[in-house]
Design an enzyme around this catalytic site. Structure first.
Site, PDB file in Angstrom:
ATOM      1  CD  GLU A 109      30.553  28.559 -45.467  1.00 43.27           C
ATOM      2  OE1 GLU A 109      31.485  27.766 -45.216  1.00 43.27           O
ATOM      3  OE2 GLU A 109      30.156  28.814 -46.615  1.00 43.27           O
ATOM      4  CG  ASP A 110      34.697  29.212 -44.598  1.00 45.98           C
ATOM      5  OD1 ASP A 110      33.585  29.609 -45.000  1.00 45.98           O
ATOM      6  OD2 ASP A 110      35.632  28.934 -45.374  1.00 45.98           O
ATOM      7  NE  ARG A 127      41.565  24.577 -47.771  1.00 45.87           N
ATOM      8  CZ  ARG A 127      40.541  25.305 -48.188  1.00 45.87           C
ATOM      9  NH1 ARG A 127      39.791  25.929 -47.312  1.00 45.87           N
ATOM     10  NH2 ARG A 127      40.279  25.440 -49.475  1.00 45.87           N
ATOM     11  CG  ASP A 153      32.999  37.997 -48.716  1.00 48.69           C
ATOM     12  OD1 ASP A 153      32.799  39.148 -48.329  1.00 48.69           O
ATOM     13  OD2 ASP A 153      33.804  37.744 -49.635  1.00 48.69           O
ATOM     14  CG  PHE A 197      41.626  37.492 -48.422  1.00 46.06           C
ATOM     15  CD1 PHE A 197      40.577  36.781 -48.998  1.00 46.06           C
ATOM     16  CD2 PHE A 197      42.851  36.857 -48.263  1.00 46.06           C
ATOM     17  CE1 PHE A 197      40.745  35.467 -49.415  1.00 46.06           C
ATOM     18  CE2 PHE A 197      43.028  35.535 -48.674  1.00 46.06           C
ATOM     19  CZ  PHE A 197      41.974  34.844 -49.253  1.00 46.06           C
TER      20      PHE A 197
HETATM   21  P1  5GP Z   1      30.284  34.501 -50.112  1.00 43.53           P
HETATM   22  O1  5GP Z   1      29.543  33.600 -51.060  1.00 43.53           O
HETATM   23  O2  5GP Z   1      29.572  34.734 -48.810  1.00 43.53           O
HETATM   24  O3  5GP Z   1      30.689  35.789 -50.773  1.00 43.53           O
HETATM   25  O4  5GP Z   1      31.646  33.819 -49.815  1.00 43.53           O
HETATM   26  C1  5GP Z   1      31.704  32.753 -49.024  1.00 43.53           C
HETATM   27  C2  5GP Z   1      32.891  31.868 -49.314  1.00 43.53           C
HETATM   28  O5  5GP Z   1      33.998  32.591 -49.864  1.00 43.53           O
HETATM   29  C3  5GP Z   1      33.351  31.317 -48.001  1.00 43.53           C
HETATM   30  O6  5GP Z   1      32.740  30.098 -47.730  1.00 43.53           O
HETATM   31  C4  5GP Z   1      34.854  31.197 -48.205  1.00 43.53           C
HETATM   32  O7  5GP Z   1      35.142  29.947 -48.756  1.00 43.53           O
HETATM   33  C5  5GP Z   1      35.187  32.291 -49.180  1.00 43.53           C
HETATM   34  N1  5GP Z   1      35.672  33.497 -48.471  1.00 43.53           N
HETATM   35  C6  5GP Z   1      34.972  34.635 -48.187  1.00 43.53           C
HETATM   36  N2  5GP Z   1      35.714  35.520 -47.526  1.00 43.53           N
HETATM   37  C7  5GP Z   1      36.924  34.940 -47.369  1.00 43.53           C
HETATM   38  C8  5GP Z   1      38.146  35.366 -46.735  1.00 43.53           C
HETATM   39  O8  5GP Z   1      38.290  36.464 -46.164  1.00 43.53           O
HETATM   40  N3  5GP Z   1      39.180  34.491 -46.772  1.00 43.53           N
HETATM   41  C9  5GP Z   1      39.093  33.273 -47.375  1.00 43.53           C
HETATM   42  N4  5GP Z   1      40.169  32.496 -47.348  1.00 43.53           N
HETATM   43  N5  5GP Z   1      37.969  32.831 -47.969  1.00 43.53           N
HETATM   44  C10 5GP Z   1      36.897  33.661 -47.972  1.00 43.53           C
HETATM   45 MG    MG Z   2      33.569  28.224 -47.774  1.00 42.09          MG
END
Ligand code: 5GP
Ligand code: MG
Length: 179
Positions: free
Chosen positions: A103-104, A169, A107, A156
């Site tokens: 995963e990237d 990206r 959050d 972010f």
């Molecule tokens: P979560 O479900 O953990 O809140 O969010 C995860 C997804 O939100 C990640 O897979 C990503 O796609 C997006 N995301 C969360 N934080 C960031 C960020 O700082 N920058 C970007 N571009 N995408 C984020």
């Molecule tokens: Mg993602």
């Protein structure tokens, strides 16, 4: 690399340089090569954000392995998690497999929690998660991330697979929104 970039209406500043990212990935790959030396892991790439991380990590994997992709979408074009997660996967034969989800960023952890609940239904032998970034102060779920690139503040970021409204990206470095 540039110190500042502009994507649509927003400005971003350099945050984690390519060299640091690549050096950290070498360490994570070593750890995975060791942990899975007697196994045949299946890497499950979460599109699209984890594309670059997955490619760089996989090039360093020395154990026999398989690769699958899954897509998860939660942000839309916004800069905050929407709270709803849409999942799609092509392959669902995960039974008895040793999965490593790539995963990237983690959050709130909501996307990963949804993904893990979904994948667990297929009764894999094991599941671990590798994320290039985690945001410990934003986490709202109790997901365990075994392989973490960098822990960052609640910021972010874009680049290295991560987008702002689908842009950015392709950047080899990670940038943070300018305040
Ligand atoms: P979560 O479900 O953990 O809140 O969010 C995860 C997804 O939100 C990640 O897979 C990503 O796609 C997006 N995301 C969360 N934080 C960031 C960020 O700082 N920058 C970007 N571009 N995408 C984020
Ligand atoms: Mg993602």
């Amino acid at each position: 690399m540039k110190n500042q970039i502009k994507l649509l209406d927003k400005e971003f500043v350099l945050f984690i340089e390519e060299d640091r990212i690549q050096n950290r990935i070498i360490q994570i790959a070593d750890q995975i090569n060791n942990d899975y030396k007697d196994k045949i892991p299946t890497f499950l790439i979460v599109l699209k954000g984890a594309l670059l991380f997955a490619a760089d990590l996989l090039k360093r994997i020395k154990v026999r392995c398989k690769v699958e992709v899954i897509s998860a979408k939660s942000y839309g074009n916004e800069m905050e998690s929407s709270g709803t997660v849409k999942l799609k996967h092509l392959e669902s034969n995960f039974k008895n497999k040793d999965l490593i989800i790539i995963e990237d960023v983690i959050d709130t952890g909501l996307t990963m929690k949804t993904l893990l609940d979904d994948i667990n239904k297929y009764e894999p032998n094991s599941i671990e998660v590798a994320a290039i970034l985690t945001k410990p102060n934003a986490i709202k779920t109790n997901v365990k991330i075994k392989y973490v690139g960098f822990e960052i503040d609640n910021l972010f970021v874009v680049g290295y697979g991560l987008d702002y409204a689908e842009f950015g990206r392709e950047l080899p470095d990670i940038y943070v929104l300018k305040v």
